[in-house]
Design a protein around this motif. Structure first.
Motif, PDB file in Angstrom:
ATOM      1  N   LEU A   1      54.687 -29.044  26.318  1.00  0.00           N
ATOM      2  CA  LEU A   1      54.558 -30.055  27.367  1.00  0.00           C
ATOM      3  C   LEU A   1      55.063 -29.557  28.722  1.00  0.00           C
ATOM      4  CD1 LEU A   1      57.646 -31.408  27.786  1.00  0.00           C
ATOM      5  CD2 LEU A   1      57.081 -32.370  25.577  1.00  0.00           C
TER       6      LEU A   1
ATOM      7  N   LEU B   1      56.470 -36.626  14.366  1.00  0.00           N
ATOM      8  CA  LEU B   1      57.730 -36.805  15.111  1.00  0.00           C
ATOM      9  C   LEU B   1      58.094 -38.274  15.307  1.00  0.00           C
ATOM     10  CD1 LEU B   1      56.213 -37.624  17.830  1.00  0.00           C
ATOM     11  CD2 LEU B   1      56.382 -35.228  18.430  1.00  0.00           C
TER      12      LEU B   1
ATOM     13  N   SER C   1      53.184 -31.091  20.902  1.00  0.00           N
ATOM     14  CA  SER C   1      53.763 -32.344  21.385  1.00  0.00           C
ATOM     15  C   SER C   1      52.799 -33.455  21.014  1.00  0.00           C
ATOM     16  CB  SER C   1      53.934 -32.318  22.910  1.00  0.00           C
ATOM     17  OG  SER C   1      52.682 -32.123  23.550  1.00  0.00           O
ATOM     18  N   VAL C   2      53.317 -34.661  20.993  1.00  0.00           N
ATOM     19  CA  VAL C   2      52.399 -35.792  20.803  1.00  0.00           C
ATOM     20  C   VAL C   2      51.766 -36.161  22.142  1.00  0.00           C
ATOM     21  CG1 VAL C   2      54.225 -37.561  20.924  1.00  0.00           C
ATOM     22  CG2 VAL C   2      52.086 -38.093  19.805  1.00  0.00           C
ATOM     23  N   GLY C   3      52.569 -36.086  23.224  1.00  0.00           N
ATOM     24  CA  GLY C   3      52.061 -36.426  24.554  1.00  0.00           C
ATOM     25  C   GLY C   3      51.138 -35.321  25.064  1.00  0.00           C
TER      26      GLY C   3
ATOM     27  N   HIS D   1      65.518 -34.955  26.982  1.00  0.00           N
ATOM     28  CA  HIS D   1      64.213 -34.919  26.311  1.00  0.00           C
ATOM     29  C   HIS D   1      64.327 -34.307  24.910  1.00  0.00           C
ATOM     30  CE1 HIS D   1      59.620 -34.932  27.189  1.00  0.00           C
ATOM     31  NE2 HIS D   1      59.865 -35.198  25.918  1.00  0.00           N
TER      32      HIS D   1
ATOM     33  N   ARG E   1      57.813 -41.231  28.522  1.00  0.00           N
ATOM     34  CA  ARG E   1      57.664 -40.252  29.599  1.00  0.00           C
ATOM     35  C   ARG E   1      58.352 -40.820  30.837  1.00  0.00           C
ATOM     36  NH1 ARG E   1      56.725 -37.003  26.372  1.00  0.00           N
ATOM     37  NH2 ARG E   1      54.945 -35.577  26.161  1.00  0.00           N
TER      38      ARG E   1
ATOM     39  N   MET F   1      56.092 -30.003  13.523  1.00  0.00           N
ATOM     40  CA  MET F   1      55.247 -29.976  14.726  1.00  0.00           C
ATOM     41  C   MET F   1      54.586 -28.611  14.878  1.00  0.00           C
ATOM     42  SD  MET F   1      57.737 -31.976  17.380  1.00  0.00           S
ATOM     43  CE  MET F   1      56.847 -31.553  18.879  1.00  0.00           C
TER      44      MET F   1
HETATM   45  C1  GLV Z   1      57.519 -35.034  23.358  1.00  0.00           C
HETATM   46  O1  GLV Z   1      57.838 -35.610  24.346  1.00  0.00           O
HETATM   47  C2  GLV Z   1      56.206 -35.025  22.836  1.00  0.00           C
HETATM   48  O2  GLV Z   1      55.272 -35.500  23.510  1.00  0.00           O
HETATM   49  O3  GLV Z   1      56.025 -34.502  21.726  1.00  0.00           O
END
Ligand code: GLV
Length: 337
Positions: free
Chosen positions: A55, A102, A77-79, A288, A240, A300
């Motif tokens: 990220l 996560l 990342s998930v985002g 974070h 975020r 992940m």
């Molecule tokens: C962390 O912020 C994610 O998006 O994995």
């Protein structure tokens, strides 16, 4: 068939994942303990078929321009707000991410922040360490507020929002939420009540944000929204940073529009030294670390690698951020392995 060339912007904390990657691809790895500079990113992505990024890497048009062979961007990342999804889709580049693995770790940290802010855990720890615990036990010393039985407001009832709400059942909380769409499964499972955002803001004792960062959610919480919250309320952000207008939040915390905040994410990361937020006692700050658990980060890594390899094999990845890409370039056309 030629082995895919892949740029990996950081060493991932799973040997299994790194080995899997090397089994299928020629790996160009940034071995430094920090992200590649913009110049390094641009230089290394040239000629690559795949990119495995974090990220911290801004993946925009300029990056895609130098890598016309790019077939897949897999983010650890998930985002995926750091990736220009529209641009990737237009070019037939598959963008994958790591949702699900996560969820529980982020929900745990969210609860860590809720309790730390409500019961002034960090302030108390600091007070002892600096030798300020002088007086005898006192009925009014370091008073926080109860969490048990209060109202939790979730903004964004997706995977993580739901996991946070599920934990709230153990605290006998009333759960109210706002999202773009009603989540009837969550209403059924947890008795959560859907409300317009303004009502969630007005009624909740603790508000926790779990929306992705998009054009629509940028500064979703600003002066107007903070002023709607109860003066005794707490705001938690593990989503975020830019979902909240930081300047407005600083004023809210200083001037007592709300009681406190717990923040794991910031508009600017790392948070600059001496930032106004660091001067306030009613805020708990973490750098974070929502997904920063050994098991989570390994999962992940594996998921990010599996996603990348799946696309290069012409197979459906576990989590595709831009499903429309299939209309631009079907998986059969990106298959290399
Ligand atoms: C962390 O912020 C994610 O998006 O994995």
């Amino acid at each position: 068939m030629a082995r895919p060339k892949v740029y990996v912007t950081r060493i991932l904390p799973s040997e299994k994942a790194m080995n899997m990657l090397r089994e299928y691809c020629d790996v160009d790895l940034n071995e430094k303990p920090e992200p590649p500079s913009r110049e390094e990113l641009i230089e290394h992505v040239k000629g690559k078929d795949g990119l495995l990024c974090l990220l911290t890497d801004k993946i925009d048009k300029e990056v895609m321009d130098v890598a016309p062979n790019l077939k897949v961007i897999s983010t650890y990342s998930v985002g995926f707000d750091h990736i220009d999804i529209e641009e990737a889709t237009k070019r037939g580049i598959y963008v994958t991410h790591t949702p699900g693995v996560l969820t529980e770790a982020v929900a745990d940290l969210t609860w860590g922040l809720i309790l730390a802010v409500a019961r002034r855990v960090v302030e108390s720890d600091k007070l002892i360490r600096q030798g300020s615990w002088k007086g005898a036990w006192s009925p009014t010393f370091m008073l926080g507020r109860e969490v048990y039985g209060k109202t939790l407001g979730i903004i964004g009832m997706g995977r993580i929002g739901t996991a946070v709400a599920r934990r709230a059942k153990g605290f006998n909380m009333r759960i109210i939420y706002f999202d773009k769409a009603r989540r009837e499964n969550v209403e059924k499972e947890l008795g959560a009540e859907y409300k317009p955002m303004e009502e969630v803001l007005k009624e909740a004792d603790i508000i926790s944000l779990h929306v992705p960062l998009t054009k629509e959610t940028h500064h979703l919480i600003g002066e107007r929204e903070l002023k709607m919250m109860k003066k005794t309320a707490i705001l938690i952000n593990t989503a975020r940073g830019a979902v909240v207008d930081t300047d407005a939040l600083v004023r809210a915390l200083k001037e007592g529009w709300i009681a406190g905040a717990g923040l794991d994410v910031f508009e600017q990361e790392p948070l600059p030294e001496g930032h106004p937020l660091t001067k306030l006692d009613n805020v708990v700050l973490t750098p974070h670390i929502g997904s920063a658990a050994v098991e989570t980060r390994a999962r992940m890594a594996e998921m990010a690698v599996e996603n990348l390899i799946a696309v290069l094999k012409g197979e459906e990845p576990k989590a595709l951020a831009n499903p429309d890409v299939k209309n631009v370039r079907p998986l059969s056309e990106v298959k290399m392995i």
